[in-house]
Design a protein around this motif. Sequence first.
Motif: not given
Length: 319
Positions: A61-63, A69-72, A82-85, A92-100
Amino acid sequence: MKKTYFTSILLSLVRISLPLTLDMERQKQLTRPDSSYFLVHKIKRAKSVSKMLEIMPSQPSSEVVFAALNVCGKEKDLNTALSLLECNKSVVSEAAIALVISIAGRCGDYRKAVGLLRCNNPSIASYHSCLAACSKAGAWVECLEVYQGMPELHQTTLSANIVLSSMAKANRGMEALDMFQQIKNPNNDSRLRTLCALIGMNDLEAARQFQMKYGPQDTRMLDRLTSAYAKACNWTIVKELNAQRHSITAPKLEGANIPSTFQPWHLLPKFGKGKQSFWKIGNYQDFIVALRPNRNPSQNGIKLILLEPVRNEAVACSK
């Protein structure tokens, strides 16, 4: 003898069944809806997180992806992020993209941050993460381009201050001044960062005019400007700025008129030698008012002493 034989067989069975039990428990944890909790609190390595997502029986899931990604991000592992993304684009959510993008900024790769911003449909959080990445690297040109490419709705004072910070790091005073004049609602941070940019390009006269126009009552701007003039050994302006600051911070007492002055330490007259030496700053009635620094003044302070003019002995002192 038989008891020992059966005990050894029982231990062998335990050794065989225990890994199977642990593997089944691991599979249960992977299929649980709260897998993100397991990832964040149990796994601390980005590579392990990536492998964990690969063996999951279903699409994470997106969560879960955000937790990975938070661990990365904690490990500053941009390649794994980048590989996970790339492998989980559909969830992936907008928050995940901002995190990367933020991870790219922490790793000092602002070009990758700009590339990620342009390849996706960015949110305001993505824009701010990209601006912060460019500002941290001192890439003020790219930072300004990102800001100018933002929708006007997203061009807030906060985002403009990030651009001003990047210009201050690069000592681009004139560009910062132009940027400041375009901000609709500048705040104290906007004024301070523009002042720092003007000071950085060694245009103290322009910096002082800016301070007088936009921040005559701002003590932070006064302190920064005073420090710049002190480094330039312009003690006349330093004295004027100290008087201006004193008029702002001094208590407003009716009828009170306390004069203040500024004098560099090395210009004070020194008397005596060793522990008995002192630096004279004035006279009070029949006494000499002087300063006597302790060893390591930054920690132990400086004494203000009164000396009798004849015997030159301290009769009172206080820190």
